[in-house]
Enzyme design. Structure first.
Site, mmCIF file in Angstrom:
data_model
loop_
_atom_site.group_PDB
_atom_site.id
_atom_site.type_symbol
_atom_site.label_atom_id
_atom_site.label_comp_id
_atom_site.label_asym_id
_atom_site.label_seq_id
_atom_site.Cartn_x
_atom_site.Cartn_y
_atom_site.Cartn_z
ATOM 1 N N CYS A 113 0.813 -1.230 0.000
ATOM 2 C CA CYS A 113 0.000 0.000 0.000
ATOM 3 C C CYS A 113 0.845 1.279 0.000
ATOM 4 C CB CYS A 113 -0.931 -0.008 1.203
ATOM 5 S SG CYS A 113 -1.918 -1.503 1.263
ATOM 6 N N HIS A 257 -3.865 6.526 2.015
ATOM 7 C CA HIS A 257 -4.182 5.254 1.362
ATOM 8 C C HIS A 257 -5.569 4.829 1.828
ATOM 9 C CE1 HIS A 257 -4.359 1.129 0.317
ATOM 10 N NE2 HIS A 257 -4.215 0.702 1.561
ATOM 11 N N ASN A 287 -10.366 -1.121 -1.208
ATOM 12 C CA ASN A 287 -8.921 -0.935 -1.044
ATOM 13 C C ASN A 287 -8.223 -1.440 -2.309
ATOM 14 O OD1 ASN A 287 -6.218 -1.178 -0.393
ATOM 15 N ND2 ASN A 287 -6.573 -2.052 1.638
#
Ligand code: UT7
Length: 330
Positions: A113, A257, A287
């Site tokens: 990420c 993020h 995500n």
């Protein structure tokens, strides 16, 4: 002063939208659980046959168009991805071919990420040293093909989506551009969020037995990741502010993020930000790992959330653990 300025941005997601109620039909989950725990309402998943490099190409073309940059002008490609089309090589070179770029340097970085901010940081160094003028930095992922869609895999599979985002960095004189980047990692937590196989540690790298034991699927200790994320995000955002002698009030937008709306809300609360300063679009995409920040950056820009002269902070936390931030003056 010479800086790396973001002169173009773009994102691409697959056409196929998968809503929470679609997931209710294939596993024991509920829209209410997913929305309450994560803020996610829907995500985009590829149709069979689409690879990460296809999404990366679409996002890159949009960024190049916005920047009015021709293929000949790009000097370097950096791709943030955990999910290259094939086991090797990475997708940077596929992107070079698809976009018709010169035989320039291309590489992938696998920092989960945090990878897009790591990529920005690397691109920024190449520009600051004067080695390159124009760098394409892409975050792209196809996560959906690694998800267990049975009830056993529900804790992870409802969270992840596919997509790509890209930016063009250009060496320019002036006040605007990347002010600083801050990179961190802590390998102690490797196994709290990982995918064990296929792996060079095993011979063969993957076996029927390993598949039966589900060792080829991502594993996440959600609570441990959450606990660390809400600590590291504010820490690395403050590091970016301190490095540039900025106060929170100077910041127009923080783009974290997109892992979980509750994490972003907790970060805003810990920092004490005004409403709307911490950006979120997780409800639409879930995500998307390395792609989430460039997708969010592009959308926030298109929505007019920041403009010339504004300070924008990017921040990430994810597998490794790794975490990072970037301070940018628009
Ligand atoms: O980008 C990488 C970084 N990743 C992250 O930052 C993720 C961080 N972690 C999180 O976002 C949260 O921990 C989750 C969203 C993953 C989970 O939320 P939680 O509040 O920590 O839930 P939990 O894991 O403690 O699970 C609570 C319950 C469990 O049932 P029991 O044991 O209480 O009976 C789970 O089995 O919810 C159950 N559960 C589900 N129920 C319905 C887990 N997944 C689901 C599901 N639908 N999809």
């Amino acid at each position: 002063m010479m800086r790396s300025n973001i002169i173009g941005m773009g994102y691409a997601v697959p056409d196929r939208v998968v809503t929470n109620s679609d997931l209710e039909k294939i596993m024991d989950t509920t829209d209410e659980w997913i929305v309450t725990r994560s803020g996610i309402q829907e995500r985009h998943w590829v149709e069979d046959g689409t690879g990460t490099s296809d999404l990366a190409e679409a996002a890159s073309r949009k960024a190049m168009k916005m920047a009015s940059v021709s293929p000949e002008e790009i000097d370097l490609v950096i791709v943030a991805t955990l999910t290259s089309d094939y086991f090797f090589p990475g997708i940077g070179n596929q992107l070079q071919e698809k976009l018709g770029l010169r035989n320039i340097g291309t590489f992938d970085i696998k920092v989960a990420c945090s990878a897009f901010i790591y990529g920005l940081s690397i691109g920024d160094q190449f520009i600051k040293t004067g080695q390159h003028n124009t760098v394409l930095v892409v975050g792209a992922e196809v996560q959906s093909t690694a998800l267990d869609l049975s009830t056993e895999g529900r804790d992870i599979s409802v969270l992840f989506g596919d997509g790509a985002g890209a930016v063009i960095l250009r060496r320019e004189e002036g006040e605007s551009g990347i002010l600083s980047t801050h990179l961190h990692s802590q390998g102690r937590y490797l196994k709290e969020l990982w995918c064990e196989a296929p792996a060079s540690r095993f011979n063969p790298r993957i076996s029927k037995e390993m598949i039966d034991e589900r060792r080829h699927l991502p594993y996440m200790n959600g609570r441990e990741v959450f606990r660390n994320a809400v600590k590291r995000f504010p820490e690395v955002i403050n590091e970016a502010l301190d490095a540039n002698h900025l106060d929170l009030e100077d910041v127009k937008l923080i783009i974290p993020h997109q892992a979980n709306l509750r994490i972003s809300q907790a970060v805003g609360k810990r920092l004490g930000t005004a409403p709307g300063v911490v950006y979120s679009n997780i409800h639409k995409y879930g995500n998307t790992t390395g792609a989430s920040i460039p997708i969010a950056l592009t959308e926030a820009y298109q929505e007019g959330k920041f403009t010339k002269g504004d300070i924008v902070i990017l921040a990430a936390f994810g597998a490794g653990f790794t975490w990072a931030s970037a301070a940018i003056r628009w």
